[in-house]
Design a protein around this motif. Structure first.
Motif, PDB file in Angstrom:
ATOM      1  N   SER A 119       1.972  12.152  -6.755  1.00 56.05           N
ATOM      2  CA  SER A 119       1.030  13.441  -6.427  1.00 56.05           C
ATOM      3  C   SER A 119       2.042  14.662  -5.902  1.00 56.05           C
ATOM      4  O   SER A 119       1.495  15.816  -5.719  1.00 56.05           O
ATOM      5  CB  SER A 119      -0.135  13.216  -5.360  1.00 56.05           C
ATOM      6  N   GLN A 120       3.124  14.420  -5.845  1.00 58.33           N
ATOM      7  CA  GLN A 120       4.018  15.394  -5.451  1.00 58.33           C
ATOM      8  C   GLN A 120       4.416  16.433  -6.441  1.00 58.33           C
ATOM      9  O   GLN A 120       4.196  16.011  -7.729  1.00 58.33           O
ATOM     10  CB  GLN A 120       5.551  14.700  -5.094  1.00 58.33           C
ATOM     11  N   ASP A 121       4.686  17.774  -6.331  1.00 57.59           N
ATOM     12  CA  ASP A 121       5.005  18.654  -7.344  1.00 57.59           C
ATOM     13  C   ASP A 121       6.311  18.472  -7.939  1.00 57.59           C
ATOM     14  O   ASP A 121       6.363  18.880  -9.068  1.00 57.59           O
ATOM     15  CB  ASP A 121       4.907  20.027  -6.180  1.00 57.59           C
ATOM     16  N   ARG A 147      -0.658  -8.042   1.592  1.00 55.38           N
ATOM     17  CA  ARG A 147      -1.668  -6.825   1.388  1.00 55.38           C
ATOM     18  C   ARG A 147      -0.969  -5.517   1.978  1.00 55.38           C
ATOM     19  O   ARG A 147      -1.075  -4.565   1.404  1.00 55.38           O
ATOM     20  CB  ARG A 147      -2.961  -7.297   1.673  1.00 55.38           C
ATOM     21  N   ALA A 148      -0.690  -5.719   3.190  1.00 55.92           N
ATOM     22  CA  ALA A 148      -0.366  -4.412   4.085  1.00 55.92           C
ATOM     23  C   ALA A 148       0.981  -3.816   3.028  1.00 55.92           C
ATOM     24  O   ALA A 148       1.022  -2.602   2.879  1.00 55.92           O
ATOM     25  CB  ALA A 148      -0.034  -4.783   5.420  1.00 55.92           C
ATOM     26  N   ARG A 149       2.058  -4.651   2.908  1.00 59.38           N
ATOM     27  CA  ARG A 149       2.987  -4.163   1.782  1.00 59.38           C
ATOM     28  C   ARG A 149       2.841  -3.564   0.619  1.00 59.38           C
ATOM     29  O   ARG A 149       3.302  -2.595   0.209  1.00 59.38           O
ATOM     30  CB  ARG A 149       4.218  -5.352   1.929  1.00 59.38           C
ATOM     31  N   PHE A 150       1.947  -4.311  -0.040  1.00 63.98           N
ATOM     32  CA  PHE A 150       1.453  -4.008  -1.449  1.00 63.98           C
ATOM     33  C   PHE A 150       0.790  -2.768  -1.123  1.00 63.98           C
ATOM     34  O   PHE A 150       0.868  -1.573  -1.907  1.00 63.98           O
ATOM     35  CB  PHE A 150       0.491  -4.829  -2.042  1.00 63.98           C
ATOM     36  N   ARG A 151      -0.045  -2.640  -0.124  1.00 64.19           N
ATOM     37  CA  ARG A 151      -0.857  -1.057   0.119  1.00 64.19           C
ATOM     38  C   ARG A 151       0.132   0.004   0.366  1.00 64.19           C
ATOM     39  O   ARG A 151      -0.067   0.912  -0.200  1.00 64.19           O
ATOM     40  CB  ARG A 151      -1.843  -1.409   1.131  1.00 64.19           C
ATOM     41  N   THR A 152       0.997  -0.289   0.926  1.00 58.80           N
ATOM     42  CA  THR A 152       1.960   0.647   1.528  1.00 58.80           C
ATOM     43  C   THR A 152       2.886   1.094   0.291  1.00 58.80           C
ATOM     44  O   THR A 152       3.167   2.179   0.021  1.00 58.80           O
ATOM     45  CB  THR A 152       3.093   0.079   2.711  1.00 58.80           C
ATOM     46  N   LEU A 153       3.337   0.118  -0.508  1.00 61.71           N
ATOM     47  CA  LEU A 153       3.885   0.267  -1.912  1.00 61.71           C
ATOM     48  C   LEU A 153       2.994   1.413  -2.735  1.00 61.71           C
ATOM     49  O   LEU A 153       3.555   2.157  -3.368  1.00 61.71           O
ATOM     50  CB  LEU A 153       4.316  -0.993  -2.417  1.00 61.71           C
ATOM     51  N   VAL A 154       1.990   0.834  -2.879  1.00 63.55           N
ATOM     52  CA  VAL A 154       0.866   1.638  -3.689  1.00 63.55           C
ATOM     53  C   VAL A 154       0.644   2.977  -3.249  1.00 63.55           C
ATOM     54  O   VAL A 154       0.702   4.104  -3.765  1.00 63.55           O
ATOM     55  CB  VAL A 154      -0.444   0.949  -3.724  1.00 63.55           C
ATOM     56  N   GLU A 155       0.499   2.995  -1.871  1.00 61.67           N
ATOM     57  CA  GLU A 155       0.296   4.638  -1.383  1.00 61.67           C
ATOM     58  C   GLU A 155       1.663   5.075  -1.496  1.00 61.67           C
ATOM     59  O   GLU A 155       1.537   6.325  -1.963  1.00 61.67           O
ATOM     60  CB  GLU A 155      -0.141   4.254   0.306  1.00 61.67           C
ATOM     61  N   ALA A 156       2.836   4.792  -1.128  1.00 64.76           N
ATOM     62  CA  ALA A 156       3.934   5.501  -1.646  1.00 64.76           C
ATOM     63  C   ALA A 156       4.202   5.933  -3.089  1.00 64.76           C
ATOM     64  O   ALA A 156       4.594   7.029  -3.189  1.00 64.76           O
ATOM     65  CB  ALA A 156       5.270   4.571  -1.145  1.00 64.76           C
ATOM     66  N   GLN A 157       3.789   5.118  -3.975  1.00 63.19           N
ATOM     67  CA  GLN A 157       3.742   5.400  -5.517  1.00 63.19           C
ATOM     68  C   GLN A 157       2.606   6.336  -5.560  1.00 63.19           C
ATOM     69  O   GLN A 157       3.205   7.462  -6.404  1.00 63.19           O
ATOM     70  CB  GLN A 157       3.567   4.032  -6.174  1.00 63.19           C
ATOM     71  N   LEU A 158       1.816   6.461  -5.192  1.00 67.00           N
ATOM     72  CA  LEU A 158       0.549   7.403  -5.273  1.00 67.00           C
ATOM     73  C   LEU A 158       1.256   8.909  -4.750  1.00 67.00           C
ATOM     74  O   LEU A 158       0.910   9.840  -5.483  1.00 67.00           O
ATOM     75  CB  LEU A 158      -0.957   6.988  -4.638  1.00 67.00           C
ATOM     76  N   GLU A 159       1.644   8.684  -3.667  1.00 68.31           N
ATOM     77  CA  GLU A 159       2.233   9.823  -2.789  1.00 68.31           C
ATOM     78  C   GLU A 159       3.420  10.628  -3.681  1.00 68.31           C
ATOM     79  O   GLU A 159       3.473  11.633  -4.106  1.00 68.31           O
ATOM     80  CB  GLU A 159       2.635   9.491  -1.626  1.00 68.31           C
ATOM     81  N   LEU A 160       4.137   9.661  -4.258  1.00 72.69           N
ATOM     82  CA  LEU A 160       5.295  10.194  -5.240  1.00 72.69           C
ATOM     83  C   LEU A 160       4.687  10.831  -6.486  1.00 72.69           C
ATOM     84  O   LEU A 160       5.083  11.673  -6.916  1.00 72.69           O
ATOM     85  CB  LEU A 160       5.878   8.982  -5.690  1.00 72.69           C
TER      86      LEU A 160
END
Length: 165
Positions: free
Chosen positions: A144-146, A129-142
């Motif tokens: 949301s970037q300009d 779950r922690a890895r998946f959360r990290t992956l999802v958060e990284a994808q969301l951050e990606l």
């Protein structure tokens, strides 16, 4: 030696003057002979009856002795069977207790293994779950970037060039 009826019958008395009436004495002796013979017969019959009763008494005494011995043997056999049954019951109980202890120990070991496996699975799930959360958060951050829009435009131009070429 005992007196017999024949002894009485053959008994001769000496004669004296002014003795007893011979016919009266003979009649009396005849009656004594008859009574004595009857008593002898009755005595023989009683002795024969007594011998028969004695034989029956001996027979029943033997039966009583045999029955007593049989009862004693039966009681001893019953005691032995009872004692053997008690010993066998104790052995069965001991065996059952051993099996129960073995089953309990096996169950405890299995329970411990299952508990360890559950804990391991919980840790792995938490890590996942922690890895998946990290992956999802990284994808969301990606996302949301300009730079995403510029990448999208560059990607379209590259596609156009490929089509031209």
């Amino acid at each position: 030696m005992p007196l017999t009826p024949l002894d009485i019958h053959n008994k001769e008395f000496s004669r004296r003057l002014r003795g007893y009436d011979e016919d009266e004495v003979n009649e009396f002796l005849d009656q004594v002979i008859k009574d004595y013979e009857a008593l002898i017969r009755e005595n023989k019959e009683l002795q024969n009856g007594m011998l028969g009763l004695q034989e029956r008494l001996n027979h029943f005494s033997n039966i009583e002795e045999t029955l007593s011995k049989t009862i004693i043997v039966a009681q001893e056999a019953a005691d032995e069977v009872r004692n053997n049954a008690k010993k066998e019951a104790q052995l069965i109980i001991k065996e059952a207790e051993k099996n129960a202890d073995r089953i309990i120990n096996e169950s405890l070991n299995k329970s411990r293994k299952v508990a360890l496996e559950v804990e391991e699975l919980k840790k792995q799930a938490s890590i996942y779950r922690a890895r998946f959360r990290t992956l999802v958060e990284a994808q969301l951050e990606l996302l949301s970037q300009d730079g995403w829009d510029s990448l999208d435009s560059q990607g379209r131009e590259a596609d156009r060039e490929l089509l031209r070429g």
